[in-house]
Write a protein that holds these residues in place. Structure first.
Motif: not given
Length: 94
Positions: A17-24, A61-68, A70-82
């Motif tokens: 609800g803070v424009w995060y997906r469109a920003w991404t 790294a940009a996702c840790s900030q997000g759009p104006k 947004a208040r990002v608490a955490n970004v968990v990253v994992e490898e993707f093989a699909g």
């Protein structure tokens, strides 16, 4: 040329609800990345980023900030093989 990689990220905090997906979509497309972004029912946002490793790392790294708003608490990253789609788009909620 940088080595290609694919990472699946789960972003938590105030990210719906803070424009995060469109920003991404804008940010990933500007970097020429492939993948997708979607809301999850638990209130988080999930994103798949694929492309040159340095650009994927920069996007995460940009996702840790997000759009104006947004208040990002955490970004968990994992490898993707699909399978990774061409281009970058917002997809249906999960």
């Amino acid at each position: 040329m940088a080595e290609a990689t694919a990472k699946l990220c789960r972003i938590t905090g105030t990210v719906q609800g803070v424009w995060y997906r469109a920003w991404t979509v804008e940010q990933a497309a500007a970097r020429g990345l492939n993948g997708w972004v979607r809301n999850r029912l638990d209130g988080s946002v999930e994103a798949l980023f694929a492309g040159p490793e340095d650009l994927v790392i920069d996007m995460i790294a940009a996702c840790s900030q997000g759009p104006k708003a947004a208040r990002v608490a955490n970004v968990v990253v994992e490898e993707f093989a699909g399978d990774v789609p061409q281009g970058f788009a917002q997809t249906s909620d999960a």
